[in-house]
Scaffold this active site. Structure first.
Site, PDB file in Angstrom:
ATOM      1  N   ASP A   1       0.733  -1.120   0.005  1.00  0.00           N
ATOM      2  CA  ASP A   1      -0.100   0.154   0.227  1.00  0.00           C
ATOM      3  C   ASP A   1       0.636   1.135  -0.164  1.00  0.00           C
ATOM      4  O   ASP A   1       0.686   2.604   0.371  1.00  0.00           O
ATOM      5  CB  ASP A   1      -1.093   0.150   1.219  1.00  0.00           C
TER       6      ASP A   1
ATOM      7  N   LYS B   1       1.553   1.682  -5.424  1.00  0.00           N
ATOM      8  CA  LYS B   1       2.088   1.437  -6.070  1.00  0.00           C
ATOM      9  C   LYS B   1       1.214   1.410  -7.678  1.00  0.00           C
ATOM     10  O   LYS B   1       1.947   2.269  -8.377  1.00  0.00           O
ATOM     11  CB  LYS B   1       2.471  -0.140  -6.051  1.00  0.00           C
TER      12      LYS B   1
ATOM     13  N   GLY C   1      -4.580  -3.929  -3.411  1.00  0.00           N
ATOM     14  CA  GLY C   1      -5.198  -3.172  -4.108  1.00  0.00           C
ATOM     15  C   GLY C   1      -4.792  -1.868  -4.622  1.00  0.00           C
ATOM     16  O   GLY C   1      -3.801  -1.644  -3.103  1.00  0.00           O
ATOM     17  N   HIS C   2      -4.377  -1.254  -5.903  1.00  0.00           N
ATOM     18  CA  HIS C   2      -4.259  -0.605  -5.905  1.00  0.00           C
ATOM     19  C   HIS C   2      -4.946   0.501  -7.071  1.00  0.00           C
ATOM     20  O   HIS C   2      -5.108   0.493  -7.346  1.00  0.00           O
ATOM     21  CB  HIS C   2      -3.486  -0.858  -7.453  1.00  0.00           C
TER      22      HIS C   2
ATOM     23  N   GLN D   1       1.804  -5.790  -3.231  1.00  0.00           N
ATOM     24  CA  GLN D   1       2.311  -6.227  -1.565  1.00  0.00           C
ATOM     25  C   GLN D   1       3.743  -5.319  -1.635  1.00  0.00           C
ATOM     26  O   GLN D   1       4.252  -4.272  -2.312  1.00  0.00           O
ATOM     27  CB  GLN D   1       3.059  -7.557  -1.157  1.00  0.00           C
TER      28      GLN D   1
HETATM   29  P1  GDP Z   1      -0.576   0.905  -3.382  1.00  0.00           P
HETATM   30  O1  GDP Z   1      -1.500  -1.123  -3.059  1.00  0.00           O
HETATM   31  O2  GDP Z   1       0.449   0.506  -2.893  1.00  0.00           O
HETATM   32  O3  GDP Z   1      -0.672   1.001  -5.085  1.00  0.00           O
HETATM   33  O4  GDP Z   1      -1.211   1.610  -2.364  1.00  0.00           O
HETATM   34  P2  GDP Z   1      -3.132   1.601  -2.310  1.00  0.00           P
HETATM   35  O5  GDP Z   1      -4.290   2.339  -3.293  1.00  0.00           O
HETATM   36  O6  GDP Z   1      -3.511   0.627  -1.445  1.00  0.00           O
HETATM   37  O7  GDP Z   1      -3.227   2.845  -1.132  1.00  0.00           O
HETATM   38  C1  GDP Z   1      -2.195   4.511  -1.698  1.00  0.00           C
HETATM   39  C2  GDP Z   1      -3.483   5.419  -0.720  1.00  0.00           C
HETATM   40  O8  GDP Z   1      -3.064   6.394  -1.314  1.00  0.00           O
HETATM   41  C3  GDP Z   1      -4.676   5.347  -2.611  1.00  0.00           C
HETATM   42  O9  GDP Z   1      -6.075   5.746  -1.738  1.00  0.00           O
HETATM   43  C4  GDP Z   1      -4.622   5.965  -3.250  1.00  0.00           C
HETATM   44  O10 GDP Z   1      -5.242   7.502  -4.239  1.00  0.00           O
HETATM   45  C5  GDP Z   1      -3.630   7.282  -2.057  1.00  0.00           C
HETATM   46  N1  GDP Z   1      -2.058   8.145  -2.528  1.00  0.00           N
HETATM   47  C6  GDP Z   1      -0.857   7.674  -3.123  1.00  0.00           C
HETATM   48  N2  GDP Z   1       0.067   8.276  -3.849  1.00  0.00           N
HETATM   49  C7  GDP Z   1      -0.539   9.678  -2.865  1.00  0.00           C
HETATM   50  C8  GDP Z   1      -0.196  10.898  -1.987  1.00  0.00           C
HETATM   51  O11 GDP Z   1       1.121  11.525  -2.429  1.00  0.00           O
HETATM   52  N3  GDP Z   1      -0.638  12.280  -1.210  1.00  0.00           N
HETATM   53  C9  GDP Z   1      -1.964  11.069  -0.656  1.00  0.00           C
HETATM   54  N4  GDP Z   1      -2.730  12.001  -0.356  1.00  0.00           N
HETATM   55  N5  GDP Z   1      -2.487   9.216  -0.994  1.00  0.00           N
HETATM   56  C10 GDP Z   1      -1.847   9.381  -2.227  1.00  0.00           C
HETATM   57  P1  IMO Z   2      -0.948  -4.121  -1.898  1.00  0.00           P
HETATM   58  O1  IMO Z   2      -0.382  -5.216  -3.592  1.00  0.00           O
HETATM   59  C1  IMO Z   2      -0.614  -4.769   1.896  1.00  0.00           C
HETATM   60  C2  IMO Z   2      -0.680  -8.937   2.980  1.00  0.00           C
HETATM   61  C3  IMO Z   2      -1.740  -9.272   4.530  1.00  0.00           C
HETATM   62  C4  IMO Z   2      -2.010 -10.075   5.482  1.00  0.00           C
HETATM   63  C5  IMO Z   2      -0.579 -11.354   4.399  1.00  0.00           C
HETATM   64  C6  IMO Z   2      -1.039 -12.512   3.834  1.00  0.00           C
HETATM   65  O2  IMO Z   2      -2.131  -3.622  -1.999  1.00  0.00           O
HETATM   66  O3  IMO Z   2       0.217  -3.166  -1.643  1.00  0.00           O
HETATM   67  P2  IMO Z   2      -2.917 -12.467   2.005  1.00  0.00           P
HETATM   68  O4  IMO Z   2      -3.637 -12.228   1.790  1.00  0.00           O
HETATM   69  O5  IMO Z   2      -1.683 -12.011   0.670  1.00  0.00           O
HETATM   70  O6  IMO Z   2      -2.146 -14.169   2.208  1.00  0.00           O
HETATM   71  O7  IMO Z   2      -1.908 -11.957   3.235  1.00  0.00           O
HETATM   72  O8  IMO Z   2      -0.601  -9.684   3.817  1.00  0.00           O
HETATM   73  N1  IMO Z   2      -1.259  -8.517   2.321  1.00  0.00           N
HETATM   74  C7  IMO Z   2      -1.708  -6.755   1.468  1.00  0.00           C
HETATM   75  N2  IMO Z   2      -1.128  -5.546   2.558  1.00  0.00           N
HETATM   76  N3  IMO Z   2      -1.063  -4.568   0.676  1.00  0.00           N
HETATM   77  C8  IMO Z   2      -1.439  -5.629  -0.224  1.00  0.00           C
HETATM   78  O9  IMO Z   2      -1.029  -5.419  -1.674  1.00  0.00           O
HETATM   79  C9  IMO Z   2      -1.302  -6.817   0.382  1.00  0.00           C
HETATM   80  N4  IMO Z   2      -1.822  -8.079  -0.149  1.00  0.00           N
HETATM   81  C10 IMO Z   2      -1.679  -8.874   0.791  1.00  0.00           C
HETATM   82  O10 IMO Z   2      -2.959  -8.473   4.870  1.00  0.00           O
HETATM   83  O11 IMO Z   2      -0.912  -9.758   6.228  1.00  0.00           O
HETATM   84 MG    MG Z   3      -3.051  -1.578  -1.483  1.00  0.00          MG
END
Ligand code: GDP
Ligand code: IMO
Ligand code: MG
Length: 435
Positions: free
Chosen positions: A13, A16, A40-41, A231
């Site tokens: 998270d 990415k 979840g991107h 991840q």
């Molecule tokens: P990922 O799994 O690495 O793609 O990250 P996620 O999408 O799960 O979580 C990142 C969250 O931060 C999302 O809601 C993005 O829209 C948000 N985000 C990404 N970059 C920034 C930033 O520079 N500032 C803020 N405030 N939000 C951001």
């Molecule tokens: P993105 O790509 C954050 C965590 C789960 C749990 C562990 C194992 O959005 O960064 P799983 O379902 O993979 O067997 O769970 O890994 N986990 C993540 N945490 N971002 C993710 O993906 C994750 N994918 C799995 O919360 O601790």
């Molecule tokens: Mg994510």
């Protein structure tokens, strides 16, 4: 021709999705190589927000091609739902711009069932003593287990009814013994799986193919390729905080096995670093902050999971973790995200090292037994009060934010490639030309 990898350097998270979407501008091909819909991107484009789990984040750009590599585990229902939802929002998904590897393993309903059964309390008649990881419940671990034990079903098997039936029959034999015995759940019926196969094949057949050949051809033609990690480094099956990890190789090294690219392919590895740290699920988190500062980070950063909606645990930036990721993935530059969230939350701290039995260590120990004994040693920064979302160059940032970034770069051991100051594509300070 350039190949760039985007990998998470913390516990996932890191942002990415946003960065892949941004860099896709210069890429021809975007490739997922591991994980599944545990990812979840999130992408924000103007007033539109997209949350993608399986389809690569590059799909929003017209004229680009997206691949789901063989290292990904695919839940066909989730894939179909995601493709339909994107199509309904005007994003074209055709066999010309989207291919799923025929060697990618299929997440079957019994994988999801096993994942949740393991994470739930056992029936009272069974012996206790189990490990709860806080998985996403998507069947990721059980699917990778079947892959490794050679009982898996692959996307290509959806197109071969006889083979599918035979492999599925073998796969459910052991599962049913577990379901009806240990977990007190109903059996999985072969006929139900065959019906699913038929439905999945009818919708997905045109998209299933030899993804690595498409990748090889693109590389040979001198195209620009972007690899989208899921991840993060500390969730890696080998080098993360085992057993509180996911079941795939989340490092840049996973690109070879998970897509068919050879080791020399990568020109750059961009390590994503959230300006603080978050983690979802169980497991060690040395710089976790409880109480008011942790709550303020969670609210300011909207730290709730994109996949499960769970509140994310929050804490200070851990340069020891990022430095370890730099070593593991050969990170050539850092993309710092969510710097804007730290506004008004000073003083800010970065863990520069750990103390373990009186010794200073600068990389994560490989075992969580030792990690539990580590005490982070912090460096403190004043922070900043200004709104930085309009910054487009380092010079636009207030000195408090600059000092924090300088400290981060110095302590994490790789140069800055970009700094993200908001969720939207444009809210970015670009310091490096990637393509
Ligand atoms: P990922 O799994 O690495 O793609 O990250 P996620 O999408 O799960 O979580 C990142 C969250 O931060 C999302 O809601 C993005 O829209 C948000 N985000 C990404 N970059 C920034 C930033 O520079 N500032 C803020 N405030 N939000 C951001
Ligand atoms: P993105 O790509 C954050 C965590 C789960 C749990 C562990 C194992 O959005 O960064 P799983 O379902 O993979 O067997 O769970 O890994 N986990 C993540 N945490 N971002 C993710 O993906 C994750 N994918 C799995 O919360 O601790
Ligand atoms: Mg994510």
């Amino acid at each position: 021709m350039t190949s760039v990898a985007v990998v998470g350097s913390q516990w996932g998270d890191e942002g990415k999705g946003k960065v892949v979407d941004l860099l896709t501008e210069g890429a021809d091909l975007v490739v997922r190589f591991q994980g599944g819909n545990n990812a979840g991107h999130t992408l924000v484009v103007g007033s539109e927000t997209y949350a993608l789990h399986l389809v690569p984040s590059g799909i929003l750009h017209q004229g680009k091609r997206a691949l789901v590599g063989n290292g990904v585990v695919v839940d066909p229902d989730v894939l179909i739902e995601e493709m339909d939802a994107l199509a309904a929002r005007g994003v074209a998904i055709t066999p010309e711009n989207f291919t799923v590897s025929s060697s990618a393993h299929v997440i079957m309903p019994y994988h999801r069932l096993l994942d949740s059964a393991r994470e739930s309390p056992l029936p009272s008649s069974s012996p206790g003593g189990r490990l709860v990881i806080g998985t996403t419940g998507r069947g990721i671990g059980p699917c990778y287990e079947d892959k490794a034990s050679r009982q898996g079903l692959r996307m290509g098997d959806l197109l071969l009814p006889d083979r599918f039936r035979e492999r599925a029959r073998t796969a459910i034999m052991e599962k049913n013994a577990l379901f009806t015995g240990l977990y007190g759940l109903p059996e999985t019926r072969l006929s139900d799986l065959e019906a699913l196969r038929e439905r999945w094949a009818a919708r997905l057949a045109p998209f299933i193919g030899d993804a690595r050949k498409i990748l090889w051809d693109a590389l040979e033609e001198g195209r620009n390729v972007l690899f989208e990690g899921a991840q993060g480094s500390q969730l890696d099956i080998d080098h993360g905080t085992y057993p509180y990890v996911t079941s795939s190789t989340t490092l840049s090294g996973g690109i070879c096995g998970g897509s068919g690219a050879s080791p020399g392919t990568l020109d750059r590895v961009l390590g994503l670093v959230k300006a603080y740290t978050t983690r979802v699920g169980e497991g060690p988190f040395p710089t976790e902050v409880f109480g008011t500062h942790g709550d303020r980070l969670r609210e300011a950063g909207r730290e709730y999971g994109t996949t499960t909606g769970r509140p994310r645990r929050c804490g200070h930036l851990d340069a020891v973790a990022v430095r370890t990721a730099v070593a593991l993935s050969g990170i050539t530059s850092l993309a710092v995200t969510k710097l804007d969230v730290l506004r008004g939350l000073g003083p800010l701290k970065i863990a520069e090292s750990y103390l373990l039995d009186g010794q200073t260590i600068r990389h994560m120990p490989p075992d969580i037994h030792d990690l539990a004994l580590c005490e982070p040693v912090y460096r403190e920064y004043g922070g900043f009060e200004e709104d930085i979302s309009g910054a487009r160059s380092l010079a636009d940032l207030p000195s408090g934010a600059r000092k924090y970034l300088d400290g981060l770069e110095d302590l994490c051991g790789a140069p800055l490639g970009l700094v993200s100051v908001g969720p939207e594509r444009g809210e970015t300070v670009l310091l490096e030309k990637f393509f």
